[in-house]
Design a protein around this motif. Structure first.
Motif, short mmCIF file in Angstrom:
data_model
loop_
_atom_site.label_atom_id
_atom_site.label_comp_id
_atom_site.label_asym_id
_atom_site.label_seq_id
_atom_site.Cartn_x
_atom_site.Cartn_y
_atom_site.Cartn_z
N ASN A 57 -16.28 21.88 -5.82
CA ASN A 57 -17.51 21.73 -6.57
C ASN A 57 -18.22 23.09 -6.61
N ALA A 100 -21.18 23.86 -7.22
CA ALA A 100 -22.50 23.80 -6.59
C ALA A 100 -22.37 23.94 -5.08
N GLU A 151 -29.51 14.63 -11.37
CA GLU A 151 -28.44 15.57 -11.03
C GLU A 151 -28.88 16.54 -9.93
N MET A 152 -30.11 16.99 -10.01
CA MET A 152 -30.61 17.93 -9.02
C MET A 152 -30.71 17.28 -7.64
N THR A 203 -27.20 16.32 -6.22
CA THR A 203 -26.44 17.53 -5.90
C THR A 203 -27.05 18.16 -4.65
N CYS A 261 -24.84 18.80 -1.28
CA CYS A 261 -24.73 20.12 -0.65
C CYS A 261 -25.38 20.12 0.73
N CYS A 292 -22.80 13.14 -12.28
CA CYS A 292 -21.80 14.20 -12.09
C CYS A 292 -21.95 14.86 -10.73
N PHE A 293 -23.10 15.48 -10.49
CA PHE A 293 -23.41 16.19 -9.24
C PHE A 293 -22.41 17.31 -8.98
N ASN A 294 -21.78 17.81 -10.04
CA ASN A 294 -20.69 18.77 -9.89
C ASN A 294 -20.49 19.48 -11.23
N PRO A 295 -20.76 20.79 -11.32
CA PRO A 295 -20.57 21.51 -12.58
C PRO A 295 -19.15 21.43 -13.15
N TYR A 309 -27.09 20.15 -17.33
CA TYR A 309 -26.72 19.53 -16.06
C TYR A 309 -26.44 20.60 -15.01
N GLU A 362 -28.05 21.23 -11.34
CA GLU A 362 -27.16 21.15 -10.18
C GLU A 362 -27.23 22.43 -9.34
#
Length: 457
Positions: free
Chosen positions: A63, A65, A129-130, A133, A137, A179-182, A203, A207
């Motif tokens: 990921n 991020a 998403e923020m 994510t 992380c 998603c939580f993932n670019p 997004y 993220e």
């Protein structure tokens, strides 16, 4: 355990490609198969097994991020990745995401667009998403990077990371797609370019912001990892963050009419317990704090400190409730008996299952004889799965005064009343006190002869 020799950069990049490809491919297959109930579990399990399988090789970031968070962490003086490795990992992850998305589109003969769900705008989706994510992380940094957890006894890191996906998929997923993932976002956007393209950029911005916030929070709860002294505020920040993510997940699941709400909420609790258990004890619940204080088995928890913990927990619950109401464009829900349930049924339901939660915390995380070094977080979180499904249709399954106060507090904005929060909280506190009393009897073996003499005196 670290391998005997350091893997080559080639091995690491292949590991990151394989893991990210499988993750994105699993996401796409579940969406196209319409797995609303079990899709989040499927994706979370893939991430979990990939982290355990590839972690010793590349660290299993999978990921961009997460890679970025590790880069920022090292730049700030902590552990992590150098910027060259961050760049290489990110490039491979993005390529793997695109390759996987094209593959699932070919497999199913169709794709799906990346965009906020109907009724939500860019800010609503971006916040989801923020925040998740950030959670992903933050959990990675705490369970897999923090110096305290870099031991052979840490067998829970992959489980904790995977559970974040269950926490976010069912609540936030109803708003942003989750998603939580670019790499996942870019892959979905590229494979559905004929349906529209561009949302992945927005997004990714959110993220990245979530990843940066995670590092700042990580430094706040573990200043010793950055060669700074620990302050009394560290534990309060821990209690605030854990309660915030718990209540946020509850609200998003309820408002999103999740098909796996109790499991998603339990996953959030479990992941944050594993992340912060060695920082503040990860109570995240005033009833649990009262139970631990009353048990007398935690000398470092004074009445004054317990009061500060409870204040931090309630504040986290209220802020989280305001956040989910904002994401859902002002919507909230009342606290009280569900359907045709009576207040008598609510009292019994909340009392019994708050007792269960508090008693299990004391048994697996406090007791000298029965506590579990690796299973404690999963066992405590499982109490929420039990109570949420068992009595969610009666009381809503709050089991936590910080949850009760947060939910009722924000409902006032839509004409709700706050009084039920006081009733729920009183019952829940009583459940915690009963748990402490029963624990003293069942776990009497914990008490040393010296302690028994003091109790008699």
């Amino acid at each position: 355990m670290a391998p005997a020799t350091e893997p080559t950069i080639g091995s690491k990049l292949v590991a990151e490609f394989v893991g990210t490809f499988l993750l994105t491919f699993t996401v796409g297959c579940n969406v196209l198969a319409g797995n609303a109930t079990w899709g989040g579990v499927s994706i979370a399990c893939l991430l979990m097994v990939a982290v355990y399988s590839l972690g010793p090789i590349s660290g299993a970031c999978l990921n961009p991020a997460v890679s970025l968070a590790l880069g920022i962490s090292k730049a700030m003086g902590g552990s992590g990745l150098d910027w060259i490795q961050v760049g290489l990992y990110t490039s491979v992850q993005l390529g793997a995401g695109i390759a996987a998305a094209v593959s699932y589109a070919l497999l199913y003969g169709q794709s799906f667009n990346l965009a906020p769900a109907e009724g939500f705008g860019w800010l609503n989706a971006g916040l989801c998403e923020m925040l998740y994510t950030f959670m992903l992380c933050f959990v990675v940094l705490n369970v897999a990077v923090a110096k305290k957890n870099l031991t052979e006894s840490n067998q829970f890191f992959g489980l904790a990371i995977g559970l974040v996906i269950i926490a976010g998929a069912y609540g936030a997923g109803a708003v942003s797609g989750g998603c939580f993932n670019p790499a996942v976002a870019v892959g979905i956007d590229v494979s559905s370019v004929f349906l529209g393209f561009g949302w992945s950029v927005l997004y990714i911005v959110f993220e990245i912001f979530g990843a940066a916030l995670a590092v700042l929070a990580f430094k706040m709860v573990r200043p010793e990892d950055f060669h700074e002294d620990k302050s009394p505020k560290t534990e309060l920040v821990s209690e605030f963050l854990g309660t915030f993510m718990l209540v946020l997940t509850i609200g998003l699941n309820v408002l999103g009419k999740s098909k796996a709400g109790a499991f998603s909420i339990a996953a959030a609790l479990t992941a944050m317990i594993y992340a912060l258990g060695d920082v503040s004890g990860a109570h995240f619940n005033p009833a649990v704090t009262v139970a631990i204080l009353q048990s007398g088995r935690c000398p470092e928890l004074s009445p004054a400190k317990a009061g500060l913990y409870i204040a931090a927990q309630i504040t986290g619950g209220l802020v989280a409730a305001g956040t989910y109401a904002f994401i859902y464009v002002g919507q909230s829900f009342p606290l009280g008996p569900v359907g045709n349930s009576t207040w008598g049924q609510v009292v019994v339901a909340e009392l019994i299952f708050t007792f269960l939660l508090s008693f299990v915390v004391l048994s697996v995380a406090v007791s000298k004889q029965t506590k579990s070094s690796n299973m404690f977080g999963f066992l405590i979180g499982s109490c929420v799965t039990v109570g949420g499904f068992a009595v969610g249709g009666i009381s809503g399954g709050s089991l936590n005064p910080a949850v009760s106060i947060g939910l009722a507090g924000v409902s006032i904005l839509n004409g709700g009343v706050f009084l039920p929060a006081l009733a729920y909280s009183a019952v829940e506190i009583v459940g915690g006190l009963i748990a402490a009393g029963v624990f003293k009897v069942t776990h009497e073996i914990d008490t040393t002869a010296e302690e028994k003499e003091k109790l008699v005196a």
